[in-house]
Design an enzyme around this catalytic site. Structure first.
Site, PDB file in Angstrom:
ATOM      1  N   GLU A   2       5.626  46.292  78.318  1.00 43.62           N
ATOM      2  CA  GLU A   2       5.650  47.819  78.674  1.00 43.62           C
ATOM      3  C   GLU A   2       6.089  48.454  77.533  1.00 43.62           C
ATOM      4  O   GLU A   2       5.327  49.547  77.034  1.00 43.62           O
ATOM      5  CB  GLU A   2       6.507  48.073  79.844  1.00 43.62           C
ATOM      6  CG  GLU A   2       6.043  47.593  81.093  1.00 43.62           C
ATOM      7  CD  GLU A   2       4.658  48.249  81.313  1.00 43.62           C
ATOM      8  OE1 GLU A   2       4.190  49.332  80.805  1.00 43.62           O
ATOM      9  OE2 GLU A   2       3.948  47.608  82.241  1.00 43.62           O
ATOM     10  N   ASP A  47       2.604  57.742  84.605  1.00 44.06           N
ATOM     11  CA  ASP A  47       1.960  57.623  83.122  1.00 44.06           C
ATOM     12  C   ASP A  47       0.689  58.568  82.848  1.00 44.06           C
ATOM     13  O   ASP A  47       0.511  59.353  83.973  1.00 44.06           O
ATOM     14  CB  ASP A  47       1.829  56.003  82.360  1.00 44.06           C
ATOM     15  CG  ASP A  47       0.462  55.747  83.066  1.00 44.06           C
ATOM     16  OD1 ASP A  47       0.136  56.199  84.272  1.00 44.06           O
ATOM     17  OD2 ASP A  47       0.013  54.729  82.552  1.00 44.06           O
ATOM     18  N   TYR A  63       9.244  56.075  83.099  1.00 41.47           N
ATOM     19  CA  TYR A  63       7.966  55.207  83.187  1.00 41.47           C
ATOM     20  C   TYR A  63       8.258  53.907  83.271  1.00 41.47           C
ATOM     21  O   TYR A  63       7.871  53.111  84.010  1.00 41.47           O
ATOM     22  CB  TYR A  63       6.895  55.740  82.021  1.00 41.47           C
ATOM     23  CG  TYR A  63       5.981  54.531  82.240  1.00 41.47           C
ATOM     24  CD1 TYR A  63       4.852  54.297  83.262  1.00 41.47           C
ATOM     25  CD2 TYR A  63       5.738  53.414  81.195  1.00 41.47           C
ATOM     26  CE1 TYR A  63       4.126  53.306  83.182  1.00 41.47           C
ATOM     27  CE2 TYR A  63       5.054  52.376  81.172  1.00 41.47           C
ATOM     28  CZ  TYR A  63       4.120  52.453  82.375  1.00 41.47           C
ATOM     29  OH  TYR A  63       3.126  51.288  82.566  1.00 41.47           O
TER      30      TYR A  63
END
Length: 384
Positions: free
Chosen positions: A66, A167, A149
């Site tokens: 991520e 996002d 996020y």
DNA sequence: GTCCCGGTAC
DNA sequence: GTACCGGGAC
């Protein structure tokens, strides 16, 4: 492909926020969007790309992926992910690395603070969490480099927490599908879209829902040329049905303010001055102005006298700076101009011969079209 | 070449 | 609100 919605699955339009007038109509006609989650997940299972971070629930690997994927496309991030996983198979390996090493592997990926924050966070987890990755949104968001996020992504993918990822993909998919005109770069937008995403989420499977909506946004509901002909939910999509795909999501255009420093030479040659017509592909094309020296930053008198353009213009003529003004700020839609007017007396000799520079009597200045900022200056000095 | 895209820290 | 970065579309 026709989308069949089951009435039993309908829920009410869940938002108090007023959308566009058209959205209201749309709401009446298509309350059916409730199969959104089901359709999306079905689409995802058939169309997802096989990516290594989707094969695991290891929070360390999900975190790694991520962070790498922040501001980064999958294709670009993938080799970096593989390199990191190979080099640091788990969090404690990562935490033991030094910064140079981490940065070396990050090289070329950009936004290098991501790598520095990761090392910092890895060490924090070792030190304050007994090496165990925090397991919920609230704890995750405390960590450096993990914002709303990423916290939602790790919490849902690794721990199946019911939190919605929001996002760029989610903004796009939801603004189009629901007809949300709230500008996505407003601070209010995140709250609204998070609420919307949570309402639409399949609560039994937050992880897959989150993956699905992002994958859908990344590969089908793309920013440009979305593949609506293959979209499983186009019949219930606001933007598709109303032909508004190009205008959603709404984004406030913040013009980039280029900052420029203009030094205008208001020369006085026994009652005459000099003008030059702006010809270049720039602002104020076709208007007249005093001979201009543009500098990358504000300059003082000495710097002006030493400036190559100034020397080239004045050459051997004898001049004297008689007055100057503090810079006037002039704002255009896309530029900020700081203009300083230098009053200069031609004592002896002439300027460099230049066909573009015209000598005019100060009495006739009013005949020439000039930019606003020059007009103001001339008025202030009783020249027009 | 220029424009557009995108999470977080501060 | 702005800085941080590189890549892809045009």
């Amino acid at each position: 492909m026709v989308l069949v919605f089951r009435t039993a699955n309908l829920v009410k339009f869940p938002f108090k926020k007023t959308f566009s007038a058209e959205t209201k109509l749309f709401e009446n006609n298509f309350v059916q969007f409730m199969c959104f989650s089901t359709q999306l997940i079905q689409w995802y299972r058939q169309n997802k790309r096989n990516l290594p971070w989707r094969e695991t629930t290891d929070p360390y690997r999900i975190w790694l992926s991520e962070i790498i994927l922040q501001q980064t496309r999958v294709e670009q991030g993938l080799p970096y992910f593989l390199k990191y996983v190979q080099t640091y198979p788990n969090l404690s390996d990562f935490a033991k690395a030094n910064e140079d090493e981490i940065l070396k592997y990050w090289q070329g990926l950009g936004y290098y603070s991501r790598a520095r924050n990761m090392l910092n966070t890895a060490k924090q987890i070792i030190k304050f969490h007994n090496g165990k990755f925090p397991e919920n949104y609230a704890a995750l968001i405390q960590l450096k480099g993990i914002g709303p996020y990423t916290a939602a992504a790790i919490a849902s993918f690794a721990f199946n927490e019911k939190v919605a990822v929001v996002d760029g993909n989610v903004f796009r998919v939801l603004s189009r599908f629901l007809g949300i005109y709230e500008p996505i770069n407003n601070s209010a937008a995140r709250k609204l879209f998070t609420k919307a995403a949570l309402e639409l989420m399949n609560k039994k499977n937050p992880a897959e829902f989150n993956q699905a909506i992002m994958e859908f946004g990344a590969t089908l509901c793309k920013p440009a040329k979305p593949d609506c002909s293959n979209c499983p939910i186009s019949s219930a999509c606001f933007a598709f049905s109303k032909n508004k795909i190009a205008e959603l999501p709404v984004k406030i255009v913040k013009p980039i303010k280029r900052i420029r420093y203009f030094n205008y030479l208001h020369l006085n040659d026994s009652g005459n001055t000099f003008f030059k017509k702006r010809e270049s592909k720039d602002i104020w094309q076709g208007l007249y102005e005093f001979p201009l020296i543009e500098t990358p930053k504000t300059i003082n008198q000495d710097e002006l006298l030493e400036h190559p353009d100034f020397k080239k213009l004045v050459q051997k003529a004898k001049i004297k700076i008689t007055n100057w003004h503090s810079a006037k700020k002039h704002i255009l839609s896309h530029q900020i101009i700081y203009a300083r007017f230098w009053q200069i007396e031609m004592v002896k000799g002439n300027l460099k011969q230049d066909k573009a520079i015209i000598k005019i009597s100060e009495e006739r200045l009013a005949e020439y079209p000039v930019p606003r900022i020059l007009d103001i200056y001339l008025k202030n000095n009783n020249l027009v």
